[in-house]
Design an enzyme around this catalytic site. Structure first.
Site, short mmCIF file in Angstrom:
data_model
loop_
_atom_site.label_atom_id
_atom_site.label_comp_id
_atom_site.label_asym_id
_atom_site.label_seq_id
_atom_site.Cartn_x
_atom_site.Cartn_y
_atom_site.Cartn_z
N ARG A 192 0.16 -0.68 1.18
CA ARG A 192 1.47 -0.27 0.67
C ARG A 192 2.57 -1.15 1.26
NH1 ARG A 192 0.68 4.23 -2.20
NH2 ARG A 192 -1.15 5.45 -1.61
N ASP A 193 3.51 -1.55 0.39
CA ASP A 193 4.68 -2.30 0.87
C ASP A 193 5.50 -1.39 1.77
OD1 ASP A 193 6.33 -5.01 -0.34
OD2 ASP A 193 7.45 -3.57 0.87
N ILE A 194 5.98 -1.96 2.88
CA ILE A 194 6.71 -1.17 3.87
C ILE A 194 8.08 -0.75 3.35
CG2 ILE A 194 7.91 -3.05 5.08
CD1 ILE A 194 6.82 -1.84 7.71
N ASN A 221 6.79 -13.48 -6.14
CA ASN A 221 7.97 -14.24 -5.79
C ASN A 221 7.51 -15.60 -5.27
OD1 ASN A 221 9.75 -12.12 -6.40
ND2 ASN A 221 9.34 -11.17 -4.42
N VAL A 226 7.47 -13.99 2.70
CA VAL A 226 6.20 -14.20 3.40
C VAL A 226 5.44 -15.29 2.63
CG1 VAL A 226 4.06 -13.16 4.20
CG2 VAL A 226 6.16 -11.79 4.18
N HIS A 269 0.88 -13.43 -2.21
CA HIS A 269 0.66 -11.98 -2.40
C HIS A 269 1.26 -11.57 -3.73
CE1 HIS A 269 4.52 -12.62 -0.41
NE2 HIS A 269 4.97 -11.56 -1.07
N HIS A 285 2.98 -8.38 -5.73
CA HIS A 285 3.54 -7.04 -5.72
C HIS A 285 3.00 -6.31 -6.95
CE1 HIS A 285 6.94 -7.92 -2.84
NE2 HIS A 285 6.70 -9.15 -3.26
P1 AMP Z 1 8.12 -11.31 -0.62
O1 AMP Z 1 9.56 -11.03 -0.29
O2 AMP Z 1 7.83 -11.44 -2.08
O3 AMP Z 1 7.58 -12.46 0.20
O4 AMP Z 1 7.33 -9.99 -0.22
C1 AMP Z 1 7.06 -9.65 1.10
C2 AMP Z 1 6.93 -8.17 1.12
O5 AMP Z 1 6.24 -7.80 2.28
C3 AMP Z 1 8.25 -7.40 1.11
O6 AMP Z 1 8.32 -6.57 -0.05
C4 AMP Z 1 8.20 -6.58 2.40
O7 AMP Z 1 8.74 -5.29 2.25
C5 AMP Z 1 6.70 -6.54 2.68
N1 AMP Z 1 6.34 -6.40 4.08
C6 AMP Z 1 6.81 -7.10 5.14
N2 AMP Z 1 6.23 -6.68 6.27
C7 AMP Z 1 5.35 -5.72 5.93
C8 AMP Z 1 4.45 -4.89 6.66
N3 AMP Z 1 4.33 -4.98 8.00
N4 AMP Z 1 3.72 -3.99 5.97
C9 AMP Z 1 3.84 -3.87 4.64
N5 AMP Z 1 4.68 -4.62 3.88
C10 AMP Z 1 5.43 -5.52 4.53
#
Ligand code: AMP
Length: 113
Positions: free
Chosen positions: A27-29, A84, A93, A97, A99
């Protein structure tokens, strides 16, 4: 090591909903939809979906199949898939990945913004 590799290594906690030999999902945080999962290849070799599609299209196809399965399991089977790509597009990140967003989507649920 990326933050997602730390999750894969269980060095930081996450709500993991799926794991296979090559893929993990959690799950996204900071969820932007009732269901907001991240589907992540375990390899760090690809920073974004363009690199992944060129380097390992089968792994990309596996990610899409996992997204479908998770949307069926956790929502009604319909979903939005967002990659993204680049900081100016909201990528934070640089470990590829997807979403996976589902359940009551709105225009603001694009992920990463
Ligand atoms: P992006 O901005 O497309 O690179 O997506 C990175 C996503 O990772 C964002 O939606 C963050 O909310 C999510 N994220 C960052 N750290 C964590 C974590 N520790 N656990 C779960 N999701 C995370």
């Amino acid at each position: 090591m990326s933050i997602f590799s730390a999750i894969i290594a269980r060095e930081i906690p996450a709500d993991i909903v799926f794991e296979s030999e090559r893929i993990i999902a959690f799950r996204d945080i900071a969820p932007r939809a009732p269901m907001h999962l991240l589907v992540v290849p375990k390899t760090e070799d690809y920073a974004n979906v363009v690199e992944l599609s060129a380097g390992d299209p089968e792994l990309l196809a596996e990610m899409v199949a996992v997204a479908q399965d998770l949307a069926s399991e956790h929502a009604d089977g319909e979903f939005r898939l967002v990659f993204n790509t680049g900081a100016n597009a909201g990528q934070s990140v640089f470990h590829v990945h997807a979403h996976v967003l589902a359940g009551g989507l709105t225009e603001g649920s694009l992920g990463g913004e």
